[in-house]
Design a protein around this motif. Structure first.
Motif, PDB file in Angstrom:
ATOM      1  N   THR A  77     -13.352  11.884 -48.526  1.00 48.17           N
ATOM      2  CA  THR A  77     -14.363  12.115 -49.341  1.00 48.17           C
ATOM      3  C   THR A  77     -15.323  13.232 -48.406  1.00 48.17           C
ATOM      4  O   THR A  77     -15.913  12.704 -47.427  1.00 48.17           O
ATOM      5  CB  THR A  77     -15.157  11.166 -50.050  1.00 48.17           C
ATOM      6  OG1 THR A  77     -14.196  10.302 -50.670  1.00 48.17           O
ATOM      7  CG2 THR A  77     -16.038  11.621 -51.017  1.00 48.17           C
ATOM      8  N   ARG A  83     -10.921   7.091 -50.477  1.00 49.83           N
ATOM      9  CA  ARG A  83     -10.504   8.256 -50.645  1.00 49.83           C
ATOM     10  C   ARG A  83     -11.409   8.946 -49.551  1.00 49.83           C
ATOM     11  O   ARG A  83     -12.289   9.020 -49.188  1.00 49.83           O
ATOM     12  CB  ARG A  83     -10.850   8.839 -51.939  1.00 49.83           C
ATOM     13  CG  ARG A  83     -10.297   8.067 -53.108  1.00 49.83           C
ATOM     14  CD  ARG A  83      -8.832   8.193 -53.173  1.00 49.83           C
ATOM     15  NE  ARG A  83      -8.179   7.493 -54.394  1.00 49.83           N
ATOM     16  CZ  ARG A  83      -6.979   7.740 -54.467  1.00 49.83           C
ATOM     17  NH1 ARG A  83      -6.203   8.159 -53.643  1.00 49.83           N
ATOM     18  NH2 ARG A  83      -6.464   6.974 -55.578  1.00 49.83           N
ATOM     19  N   ALA A 132     -12.439   9.647 -60.771  1.00 54.32           N
ATOM     20  CA  ALA A 132     -11.689  10.586 -60.112  1.00 54.32           C
ATOM     21  C   ALA A 132     -10.460   9.895 -59.195  1.00 54.32           C
ATOM     22  O   ALA A 132      -9.334  10.378 -58.895  1.00 54.32           O
ATOM     23  CB  ALA A 132     -12.661  10.960 -59.038  1.00 54.32           C
ATOM     24  N   SER A 133     -10.625   8.731 -58.653  1.00 55.78           N
ATOM     25  CA  SER A 133      -9.708   7.789 -57.874  1.00 55.78           C
ATOM     26  C   SER A 133      -8.516   7.606 -58.838  1.00 55.78           C
ATOM     27  O   SER A 133      -7.358   8.004 -58.401  1.00 55.78           O
ATOM     28  CB  SER A 133     -10.198   6.735 -57.328  1.00 55.78           C
ATOM     29  OG  SER A 133      -9.427   6.052 -56.412  1.00 55.78           O
ATOM     30  N   ALA A 169      -9.710  16.358 -56.350  1.00 56.87           N
ATOM     31  CA  ALA A 169     -10.856  16.071 -57.207  1.00 56.87           C
ATOM     32  C   ALA A 169     -12.118  16.628 -56.929  1.00 56.87           C
ATOM     33  O   ALA A 169     -12.564  16.594 -55.916  1.00 56.87           O
ATOM     34  CB  ALA A 169     -10.783  14.739 -57.928  1.00 56.87           C
ATOM     35  N   SER A 191     -16.615   6.490 -53.573  1.00 54.98           N
ATOM     36  CA  SER A 191     -15.101   7.277 -53.388  1.00 54.98           C
ATOM     37  C   SER A 191     -14.718   7.001 -52.112  1.00 54.98           C
ATOM     38  O   SER A 191     -13.765   6.407 -51.669  1.00 54.98           O
ATOM     39  CB  SER A 191     -15.244   8.899 -53.533  1.00 54.98           C
ATOM     40  OG  SER A 191     -14.139   9.287 -53.177  1.00 54.98           O
ATOM     41  N   VAL A 193     -11.387  13.824 -52.527  1.00 52.99           N
ATOM     42  CA  VAL A 193     -12.565  14.180 -53.448  1.00 52.99           C
ATOM     43  C   VAL A 193     -13.789  15.159 -52.539  1.00 52.99           C
ATOM     44  O   VAL A 193     -14.065  14.507 -51.685  1.00 52.99           O
ATOM     45  CB  VAL A 193     -13.323  12.908 -53.924  1.00 52.99           C
ATOM     46  CG1 VAL A 193     -14.424  13.169 -54.745  1.00 52.99           C
ATOM     47  CG2 VAL A 193     -12.343  11.950 -54.642  1.00 52.99           C
TER      48      VAL A 193
END
Ligand code: NAP
Length: 305
Positions: A29, A27, A297-298, A105, A22, A6
Motif C-alpha cells: 500500500t 496489502r 479493497a482487499s 485498487a 490496508s 492499493v
C-alpha cells in the motif's frame, strides 16, 4: 504486475486510516500526497471529539495517524496526481507529476477545499485581512477586531480559537440558527464573542490594501450598514476535490457517490472522507470510512484472482 495492491490518493485522516488498515492486512500500500499528510486536521487548533484521546492538537493527531500507518508498512509518495487511467480490468495507473505508478485498487481520499463568500473585496483582500485558516493567520490579529463568517462547525470552532486571541470576535451567519453542533455553539457562547444572526456580508472593504470594514445586510430590517473590522475569517463550507475521478458517479454537489462499503460506481475504486457523499463529516467518520474501504479493497483484490 501492478506496483501496488492499493494506492490511496490523499493523506488526510481517511487516507491514513485506509493506509494503516490496508498495510496491516498485508496489502502493498502507498498513499500519494501532494503536500504533507494530515489534511484539514493540520489546520485545526485543538480537537476534543476524537474518541479516546481527550484533547489533542490537530497536527499531533495527524502525526499519530501517519506514524501508525507507516508502522504497518504503508508508504507515502510525495507527488501530485495529474490523472487516473484504467489500464486493464484489474489495474489503474496514476500519472504523477514526476512519474507514474500502478495499483489493483484505488482509494480516493482527496477531501474538500474551502468555498468563498463571493462578495466584492474578498478576493482582492485575501492575504490582506481575509483568511480561510484561523490557526495559520489568527495570531496576526491578536487583540484586533475580527469577523468570522459562517454557521457550521468550522466557523464556530475557529471562532472559539480566535476568541482566545481577541476579546472582539463577531460571528456573522446568514440564518437565525447555527448549523454547527450544539456543543461547540454553547462553548462559543461562553466566550465574549458577539453574534450577527440573519445577516449577510455584502462587501469586504479595504483601505491602503488591507481590510478596514465590512458592509452587512440585516435581513430582519432590510438595512445595510458598515462596521470596522481588521480581519475577516471565512468558513462557509467546503467543496469536494473530486475532479481527479471523472469516471466515478458524483452527486449534484460533486461528491463521489459510494455505497456503505465505500465502493464507487467504478469497480476497484473506493472513496472515503470528505470527498464522498456522506451525511456527517468528522475526523472519526473519515477514519472509519478508511478502515471500511481498506477492508473491501482487499476483498476486491481477492476477487481478481
Ligand atoms: P458546513 O457545515 O457546510 O457549513 C457552512 C456554513 O456556511 C453554513 O452555516 C452555511 O449556512 C454557511 N454558508 C454557506 N454558503 C454561504 C454563503 N455564500 N454566505 C454565507 N454563509 C454561507 O461547512 P463547515 O463548517 O466547513 O463544515 C464542513 C464539514 O466538516 C461539516 O460536515 C462539519 O460538520 C465538518 N466539521 C466537523 C468539525 C468537528 O466536528 N470538529 C469541525 C469542522 C468541520 P447555512 O447553515 O444557512 O447553510
Amino acid at each position: 504486475m501492478a506496483d501496488y495492491d492499493v494506492l490511496i490518493v490523499g493523506g488526510g485522516p481517511g487516507g491514513l486510516a485506509a493506509g494503516q488498515y490496508s498495510a496491516r492486512a498485508g496489502r502493498k500500500t502507498a498513499i500519494v500526497e501532494e503536500m504533507s499528510c494530515g489534511g484539514q486536521t493540520m489546520i485545526i487548533d485543538e480537537i476534543e471529539n476524537y474518541p479516546g484521546l481527550g484533547q489533542i492538537l490537530g497536527f499531533e493527531l495527524a502525526q499519530k495517524f501517519e506514524e501508525q500507518a507507516e508502522k504497518f508498512g504503508c508508504e507515502v509518495i510525495y507527488d501530485q496526481v495529474q490523472s487516473i487511467e484504467q489500464t486493464s480490468d484489474a489495474e489503474f495507473k496514476l500519472n504523477l507529476f514526476s512519474s507514474s505508478v500502478t495499483a489493483k485498487a484505488l482509494i480516493i481520499a482527496t477531501g474538500a477545499k474551502h468555498k468563498v463568500l463571493g462578495v466584492p473585496g474578498e478576493e482582492q483582500l485575501t492575504g490582506h485581512g481575509v483568511s480561510y485558516c484561523a490557526t495559520c493567520d489568527g495570531p496576526f490579529f491578536k487583540g484586533k477586531k475580527i469577523l468570522v463568517c459562517g454557521g457550521g462547525d468550522s466557523a464556530i470552532q475557529e471562532a472559539i480559537y480566535l476568541s482566545k486571541l481577541s476579546d472582539d470576535v463577531t460571528v456573522c451567519h446568514r440564518r437565525d440558527a447555527f448549523r454547527a453542533q450544539a456543543g461547540v455553539v454553547n462553548k462559543l457562547k461562553a466566550t465574549k464573542a458577539k453574534f450577527k444572526m440573519n445577516q449577510n456580508v455584502v462587501s469586504i472593504n479595504g483601505t491602503d490594501g488591507k481590510v478596514s470594514s465590512v458592509t452587512f445586510l440585516n435581513k430582519d430590517t432590510n438595512e445595510e450598514y458598515t462596521e470596522d473590522f481588521d480581519g475577516v475569517f471565512v468558513f462557509v463550507g467546503m467543496e469536494p476535490k473530486s475532479d481527479i475521478v471523472p469516471m466515478c458517479e458524483k452527486d449534484s454537489a460533486g461528491y463521489i457517490v459510494t455505497d456503505a462499503t465505500m465502493k464507487t460506481s467504478v469497480k476497484g475504486i473506493f472513496a472515503v472522507g470528505d470527498v464522498r457523499n456522506t451525511p456527517f463529516r468528522q475526523i472519526v467518520t473519515a477514519a472509519s470510512d478508511g478502515a471500511i474501504a481498506a477492508h473491501y479493497a482487499s476483498e476486491y483484490i481477492d476477487s481478481l484472482k
